[in-house]
Design a protein around this motif. Structure first.
Motif, PDB file in Angstrom:
ATOM      1  N   GLU A   1       0.810  -1.220   0.000  1.00  0.00           N
ATOM      2  CA  GLU A   1       0.000   0.000   0.000  1.00  0.00           C
ATOM      3  C   GLU A   1       0.845   1.273   0.000  1.00  0.00           C
ATOM      4  O   GLU A   1       0.311   2.377  -0.161  1.00  0.00           O
ATOM      5  N   GLU A   2       2.155   1.146   0.171  1.00  0.00           N
ATOM      6  CA  GLU A   2       3.017   2.325   0.194  1.00  0.00           C
ATOM      7  C   GLU A   2       3.316   2.795  -1.226  1.00  0.00           C
ATOM      8  O   GLU A   2       3.308   2.000  -2.170  1.00  0.00           O
ATOM      9  N   PRO A   3       3.614   4.088  -1.371  1.00  0.00           N
ATOM     10  CA  PRO A   3       3.901   4.590  -2.717  1.00  0.00           C
ATOM     11  C   PRO A   3       5.312   4.249  -3.171  1.00  0.00           C
ATOM     12  O   PRO A   3       6.216   4.052  -2.363  1.00  0.00           O
ATOM     13  N   VAL A   4       5.460   4.155  -4.480  1.00  0.00           N
ATOM     14  CA  VAL A   4       6.768   4.097  -5.121  1.00  0.00           C
ATOM     15  C   VAL A   4       6.828   5.273  -6.085  1.00  0.00           C
ATOM     16  O   VAL A   4       5.843   5.989  -6.266  1.00  0.00           O
ATOM     17  N   VAL A   5       7.971   5.482  -6.690  1.00  0.00           N
ATOM     18  CA  VAL A   5       8.139   6.620  -7.596  1.00  0.00           C
ATOM     19  C   VAL A   5       8.360   6.112  -9.015  1.00  0.00           C
ATOM     20  O   VAL A   5       9.284   5.333  -9.261  1.00  0.00           O
TER      21      VAL A   5
END
Length: 633
Positions: A330-334
Motif C-alpha cells: 500500500e506504500e507509494p513508489v516513484v
C-alpha cells in the motif's frame, strides 16, 4: 507382438489381426505399432531395394501418413523419420527443402546436410534460418531454457542478431569431403548407400565444419541471454504469456514482431503518473502489470516490474536490487522517466551504488526526529547533484531520494531489528553512518548532532557519535599540554565518562565504507522489514552452495541423494522449501550449467539427477566437513 516383429514368426492370432488392420485401410491407430511396422518393412524394401520410380512418391506420402498415426511413438518417429529424411528428396525439389528447428537424433539430418551442402556448392551465402537449423540439429549443441520456453521469440531474435552481423548472409568455405548417405532398414534385412549430387556434382559434406556452428553458438548465447528475464518470468508464471509484463520483458527489437495493444495503454498510464509527480501505490503498479492486485508483493515481483517498465523508458524507485528496504504493497513508489529504454537495470557503476547508500543513510538521519527540515532536504539534493554519475544514474538517484523522503522508515521496528543483529552488524551500521558523514571530507557540528539523534533513535548510546566520527583522528580523552608536576594533595580529577559500547577505528570505517556490497548486505538486514513481517529471522542463513540462495542450495542438497524423482515428489520438495517447481528447476539447472556445464535435473518421466554433479557436490561438501545425508530405502 514383439518389438521386432517378423510375419513368419508371429502367432496365427497376430497374423489375423495384421490382416484385419490392412483390410481396415491401415489407418486404425488403436492397433499396436508393430503391425504398422510389418507393413512399413515392405514399403522401405520397395523404395530402396526395388528402386521403383513409378510409385516412389506414393510410398513417401504413405510413410508420412503412417507416421502421423503414431505421433507419440519414439520408434515410429525415429525409423520412419530416418526413411523420410532421405526419401523426401524424391518428392521435394532441392530449393523446397525446409529448415528443421528440432533436434532429431545424434547426427545432423541428411536432408539438412544436403540442403546446406548444395547451397555452399552453388556459392550461396547462408541465411539465418539455415544457420539456426544447423545449430539446433547439431549433436554437440545445447539450448538453454530461454530458447525452449520462449521458442518463437528465440528464433525471431536469432534472425535479427544474424541479420545485424551478416546483412548479406554468412559465407561458408566449401569443405573437401563430399556427402554420402547410408540407410539401415528398420527391418534390419538390408543396408544401402548413395552419393547424392547437385547439378550432377557431388554435394559437400558439412558434418566436420566447426566455424559456422561456433558463430551460431555466439548468436544463440546472445539471444538466450536477452530472453533470460522473460524466461524466468514465465517460469514463475506459466500462465503469464501474453500479459503486459511478459511483453514488456521482451527485448525491444522484438516488439514489432510481437505487437501488443496493451503496451500503449501501459505507456500512457505511466506517463500520466510521471506528469502528476510520480508517486503511486506499489499495488497499483503490480496490478497494472500483472492484471490483478496482490496483498503481499515480494522482491521478485518488484524486480520484474522495474525491468518491465525500464523497457518502456520508465524507472521504478526503489529498485529492489539496490534498495535497503522494500515498500509495502500500500506504500507509494516513484515512477520517473529514464530518458531512454533500458534493458539491463542491474548494470550500474560502483559510484552509483555508493551514492545510493550514502543518500539512504542521509535521508535516514533526516527522518530521525520525525520531520525533514528544508536545510536537510537541500543538503540531500546537493548530494545528488554532486555525485559523479551518468545522466541516467542521476535520474535514478534523484527518484530514490524522492522515495526516501516520501516514505519514512519505521523507527520502532528498526530499533528492535538493530538489537537483534548483534554487535558486529551494529558496528557496521555505525561505520556506514559515519562514512556518510565523512563523504565531503569535513565533519560539521550539525552532522554530529544528526548522528547523535539517529543513535538515540536506534537505542544506541548517543555519546558514541563523537568518538565514532573522530575515530583515528581526534582523541576521545584530554590532550597532554605539558607533563604533570606533583602538587598539593587534593581531590582527584575523575576520568572522563566513556560511552558504552565498542569503539570504531578509522581503518574499520574506511574498510566498511569502501565495501559497498557488504554495506548493502548489512544495512539491508537492518532496514528491510519484509522478513520481520513474515515472521522470519532477521538474518537469513547463508547458502551452502556458492551461486545459489539458501532455499535453492538446500533443494540441491536434498535432490542429489537419489538418482530419480517423480514430478509429484519434486513438487513436494520444492513446496517444502518455499519454491515453485518450474522456477526452481530453471534456477538449479542454470546454476549447474554455469558451474558444471550440464543440467542437474533432466526431465524424463519425472526428473533424473546427474550423477556427475551429485558426486561433485557431495565431494565438495565432504571436503568442507559437511556431509550430505544419503537417503535409504
Amino acid at each position: 507382438m514383439p518389438y521386432w516383429p517378423n510375419y513368419s514368426e508371429i502367432s496365427p492370432d497376430c497374423r489375423a489381426t495384421y490382416l484385419d488392420w490392412l483390410a481396415g485401410g491401415r489407418k486404425d491407430a488403436w492397433f499396436d505399432a508393430g503391425y504398422m511396422f510389418l507393413y512399413f518393412y515392405g514399403l522401405e524394401r520397395r523404395f530402396f531395394v526395388d528402386q521403383s520410380q513409378d510409385d516412389a512418391k506414393d510410398i513417401v506420402q504413405e510413410v508420412r501418413r503412417l507416421q502421423s498415426l503414431y505421433p507419440d511413438s519414439h520408434s515410429v518417429r525415429r525409423y520412419l523419420g530416418e526413411f523420410l529424411d532421405i526419401a523426401n528428396l524424391v518428392e521435394v525439389e532441392f530449393d523446397a527443402i525446409e529448415p528443421i528447428f528440432e533436434k532429431q537424433g545424434w547426427e545432423l539430418p541428411f536432408s539438412l546436410k544436403y540442403a546446406i551442402g548444395a547451397r555452399i556448392y552453388r556459392g550461396e551465402n547462408l541465411t539465418a534460418e539455415w544457420l539456426l537449423s544447423w545449430f539446433i540439429c547439431h549433436p554437440e549443441t545445447y539450448l538453454r531454457t530461454p530458447a525452449t520456453r520462449c521458442r518463437d521469440e528465440f528464433i525471431a531474435l536469432f534472425r535479427i542478431r544474424f541479420d545485424q552481423r551478416f546483412p548479406d548472409g554468412l559465407k561458408v568455405a566449401k569443405p573437401r569431403k563430399t556427402l554420402k548417405v547410408s540407410y539401415r532398414a528398420a527391418s534390419s534385412e538390408f543396408e544401402g548407400s548413395a552419393n547424392p549430387t547437385v547439378e550432377g556434382k557431388p554435394v559437400p559434406d558439412i558434418s566436420g565444419l566447426r566455424k559456422p556452428v561456433e558463430i551460431a553458438q555466439e548468436l544463440a548465447d546472445e539471444a538466450m541471454s536477452d530472453l533470460d528475464k522473460l524466461s524466468r518470468f514465465l517460469g514463475r508464471n506459466p500462465d503469464g504469456r501474453g500479459s503486459v509484463e511478459a511483453y514488456a520483458l521482451l527485448p525491444s527489437v522484438l516488439w514489432q514482431s510481437f505487437p501488443s495493444e496493451e503496451m500503449d495503454s501501459l505507456r500512457s498510464w505511466a506517463s500520466t503518473i510521471v506528469d502528476q509527480g510520480g508517486l503511486v501505490p506499489l499495488e497499483d503498479v503490480i496490478g497494472r502489470l500483472e492484471g490483478e492486485r496482490s496483498e503481499k508483493i515480494g522482491k521478485r515481483q518488484m524486480t520484474g516490474a522495474a525491468d518491465a517498465l525500464a523497457r518502456l523508458g520508465f524507472g521504478l524507485a526503489p529498485d529492489p536490487r539496490f534498495a535497503l528496504r522494500s515498500p509495502k504493497a500500500e506504500e507509494p513508489v516513484v515512477l520517473f522517466s529514464l530518458g531512454e529504454p533500458i534493458e539491463k537495470l542491474e548494470e550500474v557503476s560502483d559510484s552509483y551504488r555508493s551514492a545510493l547508500i550514502e543518500l539512504a543513510l542521509g535521508s535516514f538521519v533526516a527522518h530521525a526526529d520525525g520531520r525533514i527540515a528544508e536545510p536537510e532536504r537541500r543538503a540531500l539534493e546537493d548530494q545528488v547533484s554532486a555525485a559523479s554519475l551518468s545522466d541516467q544514474e542521476r535520474r535514478r538517484l534523484r527518484a530514490n531520494l524522492e522515495w526516501f523522503l516520501a516514505v519514512p522508515p519505521d523507527m520502532t521496528l528498526l530499533r528492535r531489528k538493530l538489537k537483534e543483529v548483534g554487535q558486529d552488524s551494529q558496528a557496521a551500521m555505525r561505520a556506514a553512518l559515519v562514512g556518510a558523514a565523512h563523504a565531503d571530507g569535513i565533519i560539521h557540528s550539525d552532522e554530529v548532532a544528526s548522528i547523535e539523534k539517529i543513535y538515540k533513535a536506534l537505542g544506541l548510546d548517543p555519546a558514541l557519535a563523537y568518538s565514532d566520527l573522530h575515530a583515528g583522528e581526534v582523541s576521545d580523552g584530554p590532550r597532554t599540554v605539558r607533563a604533570s608536576q606533583p602538587g598539593r594533595p587534593g581531590e582527584a580529577i575523575p576520568d572522563p565518562e566513556k560511552a558504552s559500547g565498542p569503539k570504531l577505528d578509522a581503518s574499520r570505517i574506511a574498510a566498511i565504507r569502501s565495501d559497498t556490497e557488504r554495506v548493502s548486505s548489512v544495512l539491508g538486514q537492518i532496514f528491510d522489514v519484509e522478513e520481520e513481517e513474515s515472521g522470519g529471522s532477521a538474518l537469513a542463513s547463508p547458502s551452502q552452495l556458492a551461486g545459489l540462495d539458501p532455499k535453492h542450495g538446500a533443494l540441491v542438497l536434498e535432490v542429489i541423494v537419489r538418482e530419480h524423482w517423480s514430478e509429484t515428489e519434486f513438487e513436494t520438495i520444492c513446496i517444502a522449501h518455499g519454491l515453485m517447481a518450474s522456477g526452481a528447476l530453471e534456477v538449479v539447472n542454470e546454476w549447474a550449467f554455469e558451474t558444471y556445464d550440464e543440467a542437474l535435473l533432466d526431465e524424463y518421466d519425472g526428473y533424473d539427477v546427474s550423477s556427475d554433479i551429485a558426486e561433485a557436490v557431495k565431494e565438495k561438501m565432504n571436503t568442507e566437513g559437511r556431509d550430505v545425508e544419503v537417503e535409504t530405502t
